[in-house]
Design an enzyme around this catalytic site. Sequence first.
Site, short mmCIF file in Angstrom:
data_model
loop_
_atom_site.label_atom_id
_atom_site.label_comp_id
_atom_site.label_asym_id
_atom_site.label_seq_id
_atom_site.Cartn_x
_atom_site.Cartn_y
_atom_site.Cartn_z
N THR A 124 1.81 15.93 -10.74
CA THR A 124 3.07 15.66 -11.43
C THR A 124 3.47 14.19 -11.29
OG1 THR A 124 4.21 16.50 -9.47
CG2 THR A 124 3.98 18.01 -11.32
N ALA A 193 -4.23 19.00 -5.98
CA ALA A 193 -3.69 19.48 -7.26
C ALA A 193 -4.71 20.26 -8.08
CB ALA A 193 -3.13 18.31 -8.09
N GLU A 373 -6.38 25.96 -6.26
CA GLU A 373 -5.15 26.55 -5.72
C GLU A 373 -4.72 27.86 -6.38
OE1 GLU A 373 -2.74 22.51 -4.50
OE2 GLU A 373 -3.39 22.83 -6.57
#
Length: 450
Positions: A124, A193, A373
């Site tokens: 992000t 991420a 993830e």
Amino acid sequence: YIPNVRFAGTPVKTNVASNTAFRGFGGPQGMLVIEEIIDRVARRLGLSPEEVRERNLYHGTGETNTTHYGQLIEDNRIQRVWHGVLEQSGFAGRRAEIDAWNAAHPHRKRGLAVTPVKFGISFTTTHLNQAGALVLLYQDGTVQVNQGATEMGQGVYTNMATIAAREFGIPIENVRVMFTRTDKVPNTSATAASCGTDLNGQAVKNACDILNERLAPYRERTASFREALQAAYLDRVSLSATGFYKTPDIWYDKEAGRGKPFHYFAVGAAVSEVEIDASTGMLQFRRADILHDVGDAINPGVVRGQVEGGFIQGMGWLTMEELVWNKDGVLLTHSPDTYKIPAIGDMPREFNVHFLTEATQSNVIHGSKAVGEPPFMLAISVREAIRDAIAAFGHDGEIPLPSPATPEAIYLAIKSARTAKIETEHPQNPRPAADGSLDATLLPPENSVS
């Protein structure tokens, strides 16, 4: 899908140690909260949790879905995944079987639950979405790949080798992936991420594309990659190239809380079945069924390992990995003898993992999707299955359940559910049992452990 939502956070000072990032970087906590909300809504309304979850999924293809930060959900696959895992797991039939089994077993109950996952892929912090690579070709037909992803057991080096081999059309055995070093590839972003392969794989492909363009005249003359390299070398053509990639069309305004921070979304769903013992709170993990969207897997073995490993790691987080401090703030669960992590005996007795078919992802490396993830959050289905089993002891209302749902927590939750049932059925004058308890038929057997 929540059309109108407002979140407020309150920072607090505690007497326990601060913690660092973990698999999911805040995503697991947020997903756990919303699944808790969904379950409370369902039980307060007298509906099944799976029905309320399905009603609140992002809509199907052809309908507009927008996140609360304004990003359009494109290529929404959650409906396909949800209905697919229900079908593959035989959810409806097993629900009826479990209800019948529970009716015949007063002191042990089984639970079944299904939960979805939607996880945005990209940093992000926009500037982190970049990667570089250095690819070297040798006259003997071998390839050396240098790139910025850290190998921590997740198989990213295998993916990098696979990408280079595919781009050059050579056996993977002819590709060497070197240890990641910033003197070879500078200014690397963190391997985090879930986009290590996405970013660095595209950078490797970019370097391969450059080299393939240089080699094109020589490969027209011979089918041998080695002979083409030798001919290019004799013509003094450079056989090394740097590659670079930056994720396109993403941005985020932190002040406004608006933007398109994610390149795409990874989705999946899991069905879990558990059995719990009212006397001890002990948990048996009977079965797990997972359907996950991995796009076109670069290496199916690596992907399967990530899905299975992430799921079991998440199960440990939600059922056993409890941190306990004493009154002086000293951590008591400080080593493997006091801090329980999943072992082979904690694996589900039946473990079914499937990948969504016809799932090529556009505008990513070889049509693949990140899988680091997202599978971790599939384990929320285990916790919700435990709650379903607790509810089978007879309480129709909300089922408070802490995390992690350790055997102690399960035992106390069962005891609370039974007490609530007694109070509901006998609000004025609960019927005393021969042993002095409120209702012997609702309590554990005589050899129970309290």
